[in-house]
Every structure is written in C-alpha cells, then in structure tokens.
Scaffold this active site. Structure first.
Site, mmCIF file in Angstrom:
data_model
loop_
_atom_site.group_PDB
_atom_site.id
_atom_site.type_symbol
_atom_site.label_atom_id
_atom_site.label_comp_id
_atom_site.label_asym_id
_atom_site.label_seq_id
_atom_site.Cartn_x
_atom_site.Cartn_y
_atom_site.Cartn_z
ATOM 1 N N GLU A 284 24.876 43.358 40.146
ATOM 2 C CA GLU A 284 24.799 41.988 39.609
ATOM 3 C C GLU A 284 23.478 41.704 38.899
ATOM 4 O O GLU A 284 22.857 40.659 39.085
ATOM 5 C CB GLU A 284 25.081 40.969 40.727
ATOM 6 C CG GLU A 284 26.503 41.113 41.256
ATOM 7 C CD GLU A 284 26.852 40.160 42.390
ATOM 8 O OE1 GLU A 284 25.951 39.441 42.887
ATOM 9 O OE2 GLU A 284 28.028 40.125 42.801
ATOM 10 N N GLU B 267 33.788 44.772 42.810
ATOM 11 C CA GLU B 267 33.644 43.885 43.971
ATOM 12 C C GLU B 267 34.391 42.595 43.688
ATOM 13 O O GLU B 267 34.199 41.982 42.635
ATOM 14 C CB GLU B 267 32.163 43.598 44.239
ATOM 15 C CG GLU B 267 31.900 42.716 45.450
ATOM 16 C CD GLU B 267 30.422 42.414 45.628
ATOM 17 O OE1 GLU B 267 29.599 43.361 45.553
ATOM 18 O OE2 GLU B 267 30.073 41.225 45.828
#
Length: 539
Positions: free
Chosen positions: A195, A313
C-alpha cells in the site's frame, strides 16, 4: 396456549411465504470460448503481521494471528489449509514495510513490534530465522503456495508527510532471500511493498523510484535463483489502484520485470459502518468496483501484457473488518460476488484478508473454527475451474450469476447469488449453442413436440443414471435459522460443522433430475454443476 402459539407461528410463516414473489429468469451460457482465465489456485488467503494490541473501534480482534505468533501446531489450522490441497497464502500487510529480517549484516537491532509513533502506530518489528524455519516447515507440510511480501521502505527516509524518498536498501532482503534458498524453503512469489502506491495509506513512494527498485529486486531474484526452474514470480505493488501511478510503474520498470500486478480492495467501507449489510445486499454498490477491475485490466494490456492481475488483499470492510458481519453468513454475498466478478476481468489470484486474524478471517481468531466464508471459498476452489464462461441473464440485478468450466471434470459450474429478500427466482439454464441451432432451424423445431425441444435444451446437463435420467448437482447455501448474521452456514439444509475429530465436513451436493424446476430462494446462494454441459472451451 400451546395450540394458539403454534397456530400463530403457522400464520406468520404462511404470511412470509405469501409475501415472497416468484420471478422466472433465463440464464444463457456461452461455452464456446472462455472470456477470461484464473490461476488453478485462484483462492488465496493472507496472514498478517499485526500484534495482539492492534485495535480498532475499541476492539482488539487480532489475538495471536500474526505470522510471528500464530499457533502452527493447532490441528484445526492445518486441516483447514489441507482441505484445499494447494492453497496460496500471502504473508504481508500494513506492517510488512517495518519488518527487519534477523539475518546477515543487519544494520540495526531486531526487536519485536511495540506501540510507537511511527508508521501505523508501531515500531519496526523482527522476523527471526528460527521462526521463519518453523513457518516454512508448516507451509511445506500443509501444501501451501507461498507469496511473501518484502519490506520496501528499508533504507528510505520520510521526505514530507507520508511521502518517502531515496533508494531502497536491498541488503537485508538479499540476505533474507539467500537464507531462504539455503534452507530449501520454497517461495512461489516475492511481493514488493504494501500500500505504497498513489498517495499510499501509511506511506507512499514515487512510481519512478518504485520501478527502479523493482528492477534491482528482479536482478537479485534472477541471480540468487539462477539454477532454479521456474524462478519465483515478482509481484507488485500491493496497493490501491491509481491509474497514473500503475501505468508509470509498468512503463518505467519495463518488460518482464513485474509478473503480476497486485491491488487491494476494501469496497464496503469502514468496519464500523452501520450500513455494511445494506451495502453487501445492494447490487449497484457491489458493481461499482467493476470499474477498478476494468481499468487495471486496461493498464496491463496497454503497458505490460506480460503481467497478470491479482487481488493481493481484500477484506470487504477495512480496519479489521466488522464484528458479527465479516465473520457471518451475510458476508458470503459480498465475497462470492467478488470472486465471480474479479474472475471475469482476468484476475488470476484473489487473496482474502485474512486466513485468520481480525474480524474478517476465514477462520475464527481464537478457536480456528471455520467461519461461513471459509466454506464459500472451499466450494469455489473445488467446483470452479480456470476457464471463465460468458453468462447472460434475464433476471434483475439482484440475481448475480457466474459460470466457469467445472474443475477437474467435464461440464460447467454455475454460481447463483440471490440478493433479494423477497424474490424467489425460477431458473431456466440454456446453452447458447442450442439457441443458435433453434434459430437456424426454426422451421424444423416448430414441427417437433415440446418434450423434444425441452430434451434438446437440457440434454447437455447431468450425470446419467442406469435408467437414462440426467442429473445436475446443487449446493444450496443458507444461514442457520434464516439469520443472515449467523456464524453457521447450511449446505442443502445441513449445518457445516467440524467433525468430532476436527476434520472439515464433507461438502456433498443434492442430485436433482435435470428437467426438474430449479430455483434460488431469497437471500441464498447456490452452486450448480452440470457435468454434461456441451461447452467446447471446457474440453
């Protein structure tokens, strides 16, 4: 009194039945050509790094579920993974870019995560090599395909708020990968960072810098694995899709560096959102994320056709998920719809956050007993093959439908998800081949009896018994006692529970005569397998 109560309950149930609406729906399946493909091991789950004192909304739902402290000796954990035969597990998460590997010439002390004012509120953490050996022994024993997320912030400095710059220091990762090889630990793929794309979550890195560091990591992998065939894949960036950032990453990293583009999805909002259930059951809300799948697919086709798309994810609701929602039956409407939708856009792997940990684990964090989504994932894994088939439906958007070639056998598998709380869909499945034949030979068809036409329309489904009758196989999923937030899922009316020995229960279908009516009741899910469906792309 007992009679009056029984009579009242009878009237209440009768009223509920009468309130239901019936709607006829035709589903046309085109099995002449696959529209997309998934990996054989499409189903994936994550194991995170969060320590027990990771809390959201005055809840601390992580317990001992980190890769560092997970109880690898628990029999339920091993059996849950082994039921998939080959399950992909992605080790990674928010804290992975704060992890040091206790090996080689580490430049700082390797300590456990503690509460601190750093990225995500925790200090740097440590993975000791004896624990890494234990983890890999467990993965090898249970048949896990390992995707491991590397620390992509090592050596960088924070330039401004959340923006990190400077070259990545590859020394710790190099020593770690080298140790992994020396011990014979098998890694299917190395992922770089978590991220950090676009504006990032806890931190961000410029796409051009990220691309340069990926080239460096690819060189390391090629060098250390020079005598291996095949070599582990390199996947990145493990973040939220940002079109400009992802485009530049592929352009600057160049041909064949990135094997898979990973992105994350939390399209239901925060775990504390009071509208989560209504979002899960809203087809318009569920469909919004399709634009992200479409855009990523276009990015790959334009700038990196050698790469594939992975969901690295996805937990539905972020910040550890939602207690009594993410771990209950209702979440399977979102989860299975995600699996179906992502596959139609050529997503090869879909990693669920988490295998265990938080409120969204496939397994209960404390007991390791499977939550409803575990069984949804296992049914998908066992029934849905790699080839994705085109489906057209006449039903309202509340009936979601997806089709794949059957896994490990002939025919097709159909997934039907009824989001409506009042409509019972009566389903007719048709093969596009037969429709085309009827159009081309309409005159001859009109001369034939209704029975013959029906036989022709369904002649490709079912297993034939000794009397010549054809069957289809149905797996009907409902919540216990009709409670959408139940933690017990029913398969064809029977509760899915571990056996006395802790084994995963059998997931047996009901065999139904192929020419009998097929329906999907309100707020339920059904997998249907047609073993003899005439689909040329499935042969």
């Amino acid at each position: 009194m007992g009679f009056r109560l029984s009579f009242f309950l009878f009237l209440a149930s009768l009223s509920a039945i009468c309130a239901q609406e019936a709607e006829d729906a035709t589903i046309v399946v085109n099995g002449t050509k696959a529209i997309a493909n998934t990996d054989t091991n499409y189903i994936c789950a994550t194991i995170d790094w969060w320590p027990p004192d990771k809390c959201n909304y005055n809840q601390c739902p992580w317990g001992s579920s980190s890769i560092i402290n997970l109880d690898l000796s628990h029999p339920f954990l091993a059996k849950a993974i082994q039921a998939f035969k080959r399950m992909r597990i992605r080790v990674g998460g928010s804290l992975q870019d704060e992890v040091l590997y206790d090996v080689g010439n580490l430049k700082s002390r390797c300590n456990s995560f503690t509460k601190a004012g750093e990225v995500f509120g925790f200090s740097k953490g440590c993975l000791h090599m004896d624990r890494w050996d234990q983890v890999n022994y467990f993965f090898n024993k249970t048949g896990v395909l390992v995707t491991f997320g590397l620390n992509a912030l090592y050596g960088r400095q924070e330039i401004t708020n959340k923006v990190w710059g400077g070259d990545w220091d590859s020394s710790n990762a190099n020593d770690f990968i080298n140790y992994t090889i020396s011990k014979g630990h098998r890694i299917d793929s190395w992922e770089f960072g978590n991220e950090l794309s676009g504006k990032g979550i806890g931190a961000s890195v410029d796409a051009a810098q990220y691309a340069a560091d990926l080239i460096k990591l690819k060189t390391i992998i090629n060098k250390l694995y020079k005598n291996f065939r095949p070599k582990p894949l390199l996947v990145a960036p493990g973040g939220f899709y940002d079109k400009e950032w992802y485009n530049k990453l592929l352009q600057d990293s160049g041909s064949l560096v990135i094997n898979a583009m990973t992105h994350h999805i939390y399209n239901l909002g925060a775990g504390v959102d009071h509208d989560l259930v209504s979002k899960i059951l809203d087809p318009n809300h569920l469909s919004k994320i399709s634009q992200t799948f479409r855009n990523l697919n276009q990015t790959i086709q334009t700038y990196g056709p050698w790469a594939s798309a992975w969901v690295g994810e996805s937990g539905g609701a972020y910040n550890s998920g939602a207690r009594n929602i993410s771990d209950t039956f209702v979440n399977s409407f979102w989860y299975l719809d995600q699996l179906g939708m992502a596959a139609t856009y050529d997503t090869r792997v879909y990693c669920r956050q988490t295998l265990v940990g938080g409120n969204y684990g496939l397994l209960d964090t404390t007991t390791f007993v499977p939550n409803p989504d575990y069984y949804s994932a296992l049914l998908w894994h066992r029934l849905m093959g790699k080839e994705v088939i085109s489906v057209n439906s006449s039903a309202s958007p509340y009936l979601r439908s997806y089709a794949h070639c059957s896994k490990g056998r002939s025919g097709i598998a159909l997934l039907l998800i009824n989001l409506s709380n009042q409509t019972d869909y009566n389903i007719m499945v048709q093969n596009s081949i037969n429709i085309d034949l009827r159009v081309k030979d309409k005159t001859d068809e009109n001369r034939k009896s209704f029975t013959h036409v029906l036989k022709r329309a369904v002649s490709w489904v079912g297993s034939k018994a000794s009397d010549g009758t054809s069957f289809r196989e149905e797996y009907h999923l409902t919540p216990e006692n009709g409670d959408l937030q139940s933690k017990t899922m029913l398969l064809n009316g029977n509760p899915l529970q571990l056996t006395d020995d802790g084994d995963i229960p059998s997931l047996n279908p009901v065999r139904v005569a192929v020419n009998s009516p097929m329906s999907v009741p309100p707020l339920s899910i059904k997998f249907v397998v047609f073993p003899n469906f005439d689909a040329s792309c499935c042969k």
